[in-house]
Enzyme design. Structure first.
Site, PDB file in Angstrom:
ATOM      1  CE  LYS A 159       1.639 -48.974   9.714  1.00 25.66           C
ATOM      2  NZ  LYS A 159       2.161 -48.208   8.585  1.00 25.66           N
ATOM      3  NE  ARG A 199       6.170 -46.107  12.341  1.00 31.16           N
ATOM      4  CZ  ARG A 199       4.874 -45.781  12.222  1.00 31.16           C
ATOM      5  NH1 ARG A 199       4.004 -46.112  13.136  1.00 31.16           N
ATOM      6  NH2 ARG A 199       4.481 -45.110  11.160  1.00 31.16           N
ATOM      7  NE  ARG A 207      -2.738 -41.425   5.169  1.00 33.21           N
ATOM      8  CZ  ARG A 207      -1.954 -42.198   5.916  1.00 33.21           C
ATOM      9  NH1 ARG A 207      -2.209 -43.473   6.072  1.00 33.21           N
ATOM     10  NH2 ARG A 207      -0.873 -41.684   6.455  1.00 33.21           N
ATOM     11  NE  ARG A 209      -1.336 -39.070   9.373  1.00 33.92           N
ATOM     12  CZ  ARG A 209      -0.867 -40.281   9.629  1.00 33.92           C
ATOM     13  NH1 ARG A 209      -1.693 -41.301   9.747  1.00 33.92           N
ATOM     14  NH2 ARG A 209       0.420 -40.486   9.766  1.00 33.92           N
ATOM     15  NE  ARG A 265       4.652 -40.572   7.900  1.00 35.89           N
ATOM     16  CZ  ARG A 265       3.336 -40.637   7.691  1.00 35.89           C
ATOM     17  NH1 ARG A 265       2.745 -39.760   6.896  1.00 35.89           N
ATOM     18  NH2 ARG A 265       2.621 -41.570   8.267  1.00 35.89           N
TER      19      ARG A 265
HETATM   20  P1  AMP Z   1       1.441 -43.439  11.785  1.00 31.87           P
HETATM   21  O1  AMP Z   1       0.100 -42.843  11.960  1.00 31.87           O
HETATM   22  O2  AMP Z   1       1.512 -44.845  12.318  1.00 31.87           O
HETATM   23  O3  AMP Z   1       1.949 -43.335  10.379  1.00 31.87           O
HETATM   24  O4  AMP Z   1       2.450 -42.586  12.699  1.00 31.87           O
HETATM   25  C1  AMP Z   1       2.646 -41.191  12.484  1.00 31.87           C
HETATM   26  C2  AMP Z   1       3.939 -40.747  13.128  1.00 31.87           C
HETATM   27  O5  AMP Z   1       3.900 -41.011  14.531  1.00 31.87           O
HETATM   28  C3  AMP Z   1       5.183 -41.469  12.627  1.00 31.87           C
HETATM   29  O6  AMP Z   1       5.704 -40.899  11.440  1.00 31.87           O
HETATM   30  C4  AMP Z   1       6.135 -41.267  13.820  1.00 31.87           C
HETATM   31  O7  AMP Z   1       6.652 -39.955  13.861  1.00 31.87           O
HETATM   32  C5  AMP Z   1       5.189 -41.408  15.000  1.00 31.87           C
HETATM   33  N1  AMP Z   1       5.093 -42.829  15.445  1.00 31.87           N
HETATM   34  C6  AMP Z   1       4.010 -43.659  15.391  1.00 31.87           C
HETATM   35  N2  AMP Z   1       4.295 -44.879  15.880  1.00 31.87           N
HETATM   36  C7  AMP Z   1       5.595 -44.831  16.263  1.00 31.87           C
HETATM   37  C8  AMP Z   1       6.507 -45.777  16.829  1.00 31.87           C
HETATM   38  N3  AMP Z   1       6.130 -47.043  17.103  1.00 31.87           N
HETATM   39  N4  AMP Z   1       7.772 -45.361  17.081  1.00 31.87           N
HETATM   40  C9  AMP Z   1       8.164 -44.096  16.846  1.00 31.87           C
HETATM   41  N5  AMP Z   1       7.385 -43.177  16.290  1.00 31.87           N
HETATM   42  C10 AMP Z   1       6.111 -43.512  16.002  1.00 31.87           C
END
Ligand code: AMP
Length: 213
Positions: free
Chosen positions: A13, A88, A123, A156, A167
């Site tokens: 993404k 999400r 990654r 990360r 996740r």
């Molecule tokens: P990402 O970088 O988008 O994979 O997000 C990393 C982490 O941030 C996720 O595993 C969640 O813990 C949190 N997170 C990001 N976006 C959201 C969202 N829209 N709702 C809830 N948690 C989020």
């Protein structure tokens, strides 16, 4: 164009959102990036979010809804935006609808779970500009150095395998039902996430070509 970008963690993404942002000249907002920034800065929100993120769970809806509400009401978004990783959950999607924001498409990048685990262990993220690399599939020209800004790359914390599996479970249980939510509104567009970034980009650009000015 007002776009939602969906897909399992590690589906690409972030990479695609940067490319769409450049082509359409619209801002991309990643709730994940904003939460990581809050964790780094040690803000109250960051402290609250960290334990959920480290466990591979979603941060509570009201926290991310608040972030997005502020962002979408800013001037930057008046010509369009990309939401990377928001909504999400169904309550987040309902909150977005309640904000009166018109969405043109919800684009889902589809990648099989077994590929995701392989991808995420390789990654690497730029500590300077946030660009995303993969040690095999999208390697930087010099190992551990960002092609774009020269800063160092890091892994990360939540890309550890056990967290990735959590996740993925969270994605299937809570986020994937959004595909039906947006399909029912006639907004869902699915593209296959490919091994090569440029193939995924071609599929994404093809799917969005009807929104070109
Ligand atoms: P990402 O970088 O988008 O994979 O997000 C990393 C982490 O941030 C996720 O595993 C969640 O813990 C949190 N997170 C990001 N976006 C959201 C969202 N829209 N709702 C809830 N948690 C989020």
């Amino acid at each position: 164009m007002n776009l939602i970008l969906m897909g399992a963690p590690g589906a690409g993404k972030g990479t695609q959102s940067a490319k769409i942002s450049e082509k359409w000249n619209i801002p991309a907002v990643s709730t994940g990036d904003m939460l990581r920034a809050a964790v780094r800065e040690g803000t109250e929100m960051g402290v609250k979010a960290k334990s959920f993120m480290d466990a591979g769970q979603l941060v509570p809806d009201e926290v991310v809804i608040g972030i997005i509400k502020d962002y979408l009401s800013s001037d930057k978004c008046k010509n369009g935006f990309i939401l990377d990783g928001f909504p999400r959950s169904i309550p987040q999607a309902e909150a977005l609808d309640a904000m009166g924001v018109k969405i043109d498409a919800a684009l889902s990048i589809e990648v099989a779970d077994e590929k995701i685990v392989e991808r995420m262990s390789g990654r690497r993220i730029c500590s300077g500009c946030g660009a995303s690399y993969h040690v095999v599939y999208n390697a930087p020209k010099t190992a551990d150095v960002c092609d774009a800004c020269g800063a160092s790359l890091y892994t990360r914390d939540d890309d550890a395998e056990s967290t990735v599996l959590n996740r993925l479970n969270t994605y299937h249980e809570i986020t994937e039902p959004l595909k039906d939510y947006y399909a029912a509104k006639g907004l869902l567009v699915c593209v296959q996430g490919c091994e090569k970034v440029e193939d995924t980009t071609a599929a994404v650009m093809g799917a969005l070509s009807r929104f070109e000015a």
